[in-house]
Motif scaffolding. Structure first.
Motif, short mmCIF file in Angstrom:
data_model
loop_
_atom_site.label_atom_id
_atom_site.label_comp_id
_atom_site.label_asym_id
_atom_site.label_seq_id
_atom_site.Cartn_x
_atom_site.Cartn_y
_atom_site.Cartn_z
N ARG A 111 33.85 11.96 123.08
CA ARG A 111 32.46 12.32 123.41
C ARG A 111 31.67 12.68 122.17
N ASN A 112 32.26 13.48 121.29
CA ASN A 112 31.57 13.89 120.08
C ASN A 112 31.25 12.70 119.18
N VAL A 113 32.22 11.82 119.01
CA VAL A 113 32.02 10.65 118.17
C VAL A 113 30.98 9.72 118.77
N SER A 114 31.04 9.49 120.06
CA SER A 114 30.07 8.62 120.73
C SER A 114 28.65 9.14 120.55
N HIS A 115 28.51 10.44 120.65
CA HIS A 115 27.18 11.06 120.49
C HIS A 115 26.63 10.80 119.08
N ILE A 116 27.46 10.99 118.07
CA ILE A 116 27.01 10.78 116.69
C ILE A 116 26.75 9.31 116.41
N ILE A 117 27.61 8.44 116.91
CA ILE A 117 27.41 7.00 116.72
C ILE A 117 26.09 6.56 117.35
N ASN A 118 25.79 7.05 118.54
CA ASN A 118 24.52 6.70 119.18
C ASN A 118 23.33 7.23 118.39
N GLU A 119 23.49 8.40 117.81
CA GLU A 119 22.41 8.99 117.02
C GLU A 119 22.08 8.14 115.79
#
Length: 297
Positions: free
Chosen positions: A27-35
């Protein structure tokens, strides 16, 4: 004294079960990648994921965020993780995995000035020589190319419990230097500024650097299973079985004690609600996120 069931400890250093427990990381990685999606989607060259673990995030989240022509090397210090990653997620065309200690003072020549982008998520907090770590990343990037990292900055319940355990006479000879168990920015009064200054001193142009609070909603049981599967806890394999179980129970007790206190402080409660269990409450910690570019010259 809080004692967790024996089944909980059998998960340690098992890549398949590690993958089953890393939803928070995903979840944390997906959030940063989307950002940073706009910056990443055009990357079509050679990339590296530092601290890739079992490789699921490398393949399913990172590689898919890049141009279809991009290739990726996942690196990790744990040989069993790399072996599992190659068997499970590797392919000859776009993705392979190799053993690398990112803190090495003898960076393999094959990595120098080879990469168009470098990722690292939830790994660099274990680097006691953080300058050497970022100098190596800088050396591995081609001129003008970029890195995106997420590292745990401060996590009192976790780092300070582990630091205390390393000073306990029962465990100290197995654990070694207590500094290995506390993130390099944990005791910093200005972690964002310190990271930015370090990166700029090495030569990076810093496009983004932030310090953020996030929550860990995993139960204590699952969280302890997840973190003790990491390289930092390899010392457990050297302990006699009875001492290993004693360590895990004591570490869990200390972690829970600090976590409960911080939870009460955040919520303004002197006591937990009746329905809340000490091992199920969420914990808060801080991360550092940086997106930076190697100088062209």
């Amino acid at each position: 004294m809080l004692v967790l069931p024996e089944r909980y400890y059998k998960i340690m250093v098992n890549p398949e079960q590690y993958v089953s427990l890393d939803n928070m990381s995903k979840r944390n990685v997906s959030h940063i990648i989307n950002e940073f999606a706009k910056d990443l989607k055009n990357i079509s060259g050679k990339c590296m994921d530092v601290g890739c673990g079992p490789g699921d995030i490398t393949r399913d989240i990172l590689l898919s965020a890049l141009n279809s022509k991009a290739t990726m090397i996942g690196t990790d210090i744990m040989e069993n993780m790399i072996e599992y990653a190659n068997k499970t997620y590797g392919d000859k065309e776009r993705l392979e995995f190799e053993v690398l200690d990112i803190q090495t003072k003898n960076l393999p020549e094959k990595y120098i000035s080879e990469f168009d982008h470098i990722f690292s998520f939830h790994a660099l907090q274990w680097c006691s020589d953080i300058r050497q770590t970022f100098e190596n990343i800088y050396c591995m990037l081609r001129p003008g190319k970029t890195m995106l990292i997420l590292s745990v900055a401060q996590y009192a319940a976790f780092f300070e419990s582990l630091e205390s355990m390393a000073q306990d006479i029962r465990y100290a000879s197995y654990m070694g230097d207590k500094k290995k168990y506390v993130g390099p920015f944990h005791y910093s009064a200005r972690p964002r500024e310190d990271l930015k200054e370090l990166l700029e001193d090495i030569g990076f142009q810093v496009h983004h650097c932030s310090h953020r609070e996030i929550s860990n909603c995993m139960s204590t049981e699952k969280f302890m299973s997840f973190v003790t599967a990491q390289y930092t806890f390899a010392f457990l394999d050297k302990m006699p079985h009875n001492l290993r179980e004693e360590f895990k129970n004591e570490f869990t007790r200390m972690y829970t004690e600090i976590n409960v206190k911080e939870y009460r402080d955040r919520q303004g409660y002197s006591k937990l609600h009746d329905e809340e269990k000490e091992t199920d409450i969420s914990s808060a910690f801080f991360i550092l996120v940086a997106y930076a570019q190697k100088n062209v010259s």
